[in-house]
Structure formats: structure tokens, C-alpha cells
Design a protein around this motif. Structure first.
Motif, PDB file in Angstrom:
ATOM      1  N   PRO A   2       0.830  -1.209   0.000  1.00 14.51           N
ATOM      2  CA  PRO A   2       0.000   0.000   0.000  1.00 14.51           C
ATOM      3  C   PRO A   2       0.865   1.260   0.000  1.00 14.51           C
ATOM      4  O   PRO A   2       1.951   1.285   0.590  1.00 14.51           O
ATOM      5  N   ALA A   3       0.374   2.291  -0.650  1.00 18.58           N
ATOM      6  CA  ALA A   3       1.137   3.534  -0.782  1.00 18.58           C
ATOM      7  C   ALA A   3       1.533   4.116   0.559  1.00 18.58           C
ATOM      8  O   ALA A   3       2.621   4.659   0.713  1.00 18.58           O
ATOM      9  N   GLN A   4       0.657   4.023   1.558  1.00 22.44           N
ATOM     10  CA  GLN A   4       0.991   4.609   2.856  1.00 22.44           C
ATOM     11  C   GLN A   4       2.067   3.813   3.603  1.00 22.44           C
ATOM     12  O   GLN A   4       2.587   4.281   4.595  1.00 22.44           O
ATOM     13  N   ASP A   5       2.425   2.621   3.100  1.00 24.29           N
ATOM     14  CA  ASP A   5       3.488   1.831   3.717  1.00 24.29           C
ATOM     15  C   ASP A   5       4.862   2.083   3.094  1.00 24.29           C
ATOM     16  O   ASP A   5       5.840   1.460   3.496  1.00 24.29           O
ATOM     17  N   LEU A   6       4.926   2.989   2.107  1.00 22.92           N
ATOM     18  CA  LEU A   6       6.220   3.315   1.510  1.00 22.92           C
ATOM     19  C   LEU A   6       7.136   3.930   2.564  1.00 22.92           C
ATOM     20  O   LEU A   6       6.683   4.747   3.376  1.00 22.92           O
ATOM     21  N   PRO A   7       8.408   3.587   2.563  1.00 20.37           N
ATOM     22  CA  PRO A   7       9.335   4.278   3.459  1.00 20.37           C
ATOM     23  C   PRO A   7       9.342   5.773   3.124  1.00 20.37           C
ATOM     24  O   PRO A   7       9.200   6.167   1.956  1.00 20.37           O
ATOM     25  N   ALA A   8       9.488   6.608   4.129  1.00 21.23           N
ATOM     26  CA  ALA A   8       9.410   8.064   3.951  1.00 21.23           C
ATOM     27  C   ALA A   8      10.412   8.574   2.915  1.00 21.23           C
ATOM     28  O   ALA A   8      10.078   9.447   2.111  1.00 21.23           O
ATOM     29  N   ASP A   9      11.628   8.029   2.911  1.00 22.36           N
ATOM     30  CA  ASP A   9      12.629   8.528   1.962  1.00 22.36           C
ATOM     31  C   ASP A   9      12.253   8.191   0.519  1.00 22.36           C
ATOM     32  O   ASP A   9      12.477   8.987  -0.393  1.00 22.36           O
ATOM     33  N   VAL A  10      11.620   7.046   0.301  1.00 20.47           N
ATOM     34  CA  VAL A  10      11.165   6.676  -1.041  1.00 20.47           C
ATOM     35  C   VAL A  10       9.998   7.578  -1.441  1.00 20.47           C
ATOM     36  O   VAL A  10       9.950   8.088  -2.567  1.00 20.47           O
ATOM     37  N   ALA A  11       9.061   7.796  -0.517  1.00 18.78           N
ATOM     38  CA  ALA A  11       7.922   8.671  -0.798  1.00 18.78           C
ATOM     39  C   ALA A  11       8.404  10.074  -1.152  1.00 18.78           C
ATOM     40  O   ALA A  11       7.894  10.684  -2.096  1.00 18.78           O
ATOM     41  N   ARG A  12       9.396  10.600  -0.433  1.00 15.52           N
ATOM     42  CA  ARG A  12       9.929  11.945  -0.732  1.00 15.52           C
ATOM     43  C   ARG A  12      10.437  12.038  -2.163  1.00 15.52           C
ATOM     44  O   ARG A  12      10.171  13.003  -2.869  1.00 15.52           O
ATOM     45  N   GLU A  13      11.196  11.046  -2.576  1.00 19.67           N
ATOM     46  CA  GLU A  13      11.745  11.052  -3.938  1.00 19.67           C
ATOM     47  C   GLU A  13      10.631  10.997  -4.974  1.00 19.67           C
ATOM     48  O   GLU A  13      10.679  11.694  -5.995  1.00 19.67           O
ATOM     49  N   ILE A  14       9.613  10.194  -4.718  1.00 18.98           N
ATOM     50  CA  ILE A  14       8.482  10.111  -5.642  1.00 18.98           C
ATOM     51  C   ILE A  14       7.744  11.441  -5.682  1.00 18.98           C
ATOM     52  O   ILE A  14       7.367  11.925  -6.752  1.00 18.98           O
ATOM     53  N   PHE A  15       7.536  12.055  -4.515  1.00 14.71           N
ATOM     54  CA  PHE A  15       6.839  13.341  -4.454  1.00 14.71           C
ATOM     55  C   PHE A  15       7.581  14.402  -5.261  1.00 14.71           C
ATOM     56  O   PHE A  15       6.967  15.179  -5.988  1.00 14.71           O
ATOM     57  N   ILE A  16       8.879  14.445  -5.143  1.00  9.71           N
ATOM     58  CA  ILE A  16       9.682  15.430  -5.885  1.00  9.71           C
ATOM     59  C   ILE A  16       9.531  15.194  -7.389  1.00  9.71           C
ATOM     60  O   ILE A  16       9.395  16.142  -8.166  1.00  9.71           O
ATOM     61  N   LEU A  17       9.500  13.924  -7.795  1.00  4.28           N
ATOM     62  CA  LEU A  17       9.325  13.615  -9.213  1.00  4.28           C
ATOM     63  C   LEU A  17       7.923  13.948  -9.708  1.00  4.28           C
ATOM     64  O   LEU A  17       7.705  14.104 -10.912  1.00  4.28           O
ATOM     65  N   ILE A  48      -3.987  12.992   0.451  1.00  2.00           N
ATOM     66  CA  ILE A  48      -4.072  11.545   0.250  1.00  2.00           C
ATOM     67  C   ILE A  48      -4.294  10.824   1.575  1.00  2.00           C
ATOM     68  O   ILE A  48      -5.253  10.087   1.731  1.00  2.00           O
ATOM     69  N   CYS A  49      -3.420  11.035   2.511  1.00  2.81           N
ATOM     70  CA  CYS A  49      -3.557  10.454   3.848  1.00  2.81           C
ATOM     71  C   CYS A  49      -2.678  11.265   4.798  1.00  2.81           C
ATOM     72  O   CYS A  49      -1.886  12.100   4.362  1.00  2.81           O
ATOM     73  N   ARG A  50      -2.822  11.026   6.084  1.00  2.87           N
ATOM     74  CA  ARG A  50      -2.044  11.795   7.074  1.00  2.87           C
ATOM     75  C   ARG A  50      -0.543  11.637   6.896  1.00  2.87           C
ATOM     76  O   ARG A  50       0.208  12.589   7.027  1.00  2.87           O
ATOM     77  N   MET A  51      -0.113  10.412   6.616  1.00  2.00           N
ATOM     78  CA  MET A  51       1.322  10.167   6.464  1.00  2.00           C
ATOM     79  C   MET A  51       1.875  10.935   5.267  1.00  2.00           C
ATOM     80  O   MET A  51       2.931  11.554   5.355  1.00  2.00           O
ATOM     81  N   TRP A  52       1.162  10.919   4.143  1.00  2.00           N
ATOM     82  CA  TRP A  52       1.629  11.649   2.967  1.00  2.00           C
ATOM     83  C   TRP A  52       1.653  13.142   3.233  1.00  2.00           C
ATOM     84  O   TRP A  52       2.547  13.842   2.785  1.00  2.00           O
ATOM     85  N   LYS A  53       0.660  13.628   3.944  1.00  2.00           N
ATOM     86  CA  LYS A  53       0.636  15.055   4.287  1.00  2.00           C
ATOM     87  C   LYS A  53       1.859  15.413   5.116  1.00  2.00           C
ATOM     88  O   LYS A  53       2.546  16.403   4.842  1.00  2.00           O
ATOM     89  N   TYR A  54       2.159  14.615   6.112  1.00  2.00           N
ATOM     90  CA  TYR A  54       3.318  14.866   6.968  1.00  2.00           C
ATOM     91  C   TYR A  54       4.604  14.841   6.149  1.00  2.00           C
ATOM     92  O   TYR A  54       5.441  15.741   6.262  1.00  2.00           O
TER      93      TYR A  54
END
Length: 72
Positions: A2-17, A48-54
């Protein structure tokens, strides 16, 4: 995974892209998208969700280039 289970550092890189190229740091593009458009990155990531917002709010690269469009 699930997207909310992505490690924060991976999510950051995806968000920047997800940013339009004109809003990425160091971009040479002269056309700027409206960075406060609620349907586009970075704003859409906050809903999207609280984790993504944070993660999005804690990622300075998403907020260092802002562009506003307005009608004159």
C-alpha cells in the motif's frame, strides 16, 4: 505494498518527481505552473492520507519553488 506503507525517503523522492519540471529546484523553464493548484503536486499530496501530508510538509524541495498564476 500500500502507498501509505512506503518508506518516507522513497515517498519523498516520488513526491519530488511528481512536481512539474518548471517547479523543480534549478529548473531553467520560464513557464511556471500554479504551485497552489489543489489538483496538482505539491498540494494534491496533502490530501491523500495523514502520512503523505506529513511527509510532503517535511520535504522542503516541494516548497522551495513556488509559482502563482493570476488573471490581470
Amino acid at each position: 505494498m500500500p502507498a501509505q506503507d512506503l518508506p518516507a525517503d522513497v515517498a519523498r523522492e516520488i513526491f519530488i518527481l511528481c512536481l512539474p519540471p518548471s517547479l523543480r529546484a534549478g529548473s531553467l523553464s520560464t513557464s511556471k505552473n500554479n504551485s497552489l493548484d489543489p489538483r496538482a503536486a505539491p498540494m494534491v499530496l496533502l490530501h491523500i492520507c495523514r502520512m503523505w501530508k506529513y511527509i510532503a510538509l517535511e520535504t522542503p524541495e516541494l516548497w522551495q519553488e513556488l509559482a502563482l498564476q493570476y488573471d490581470s
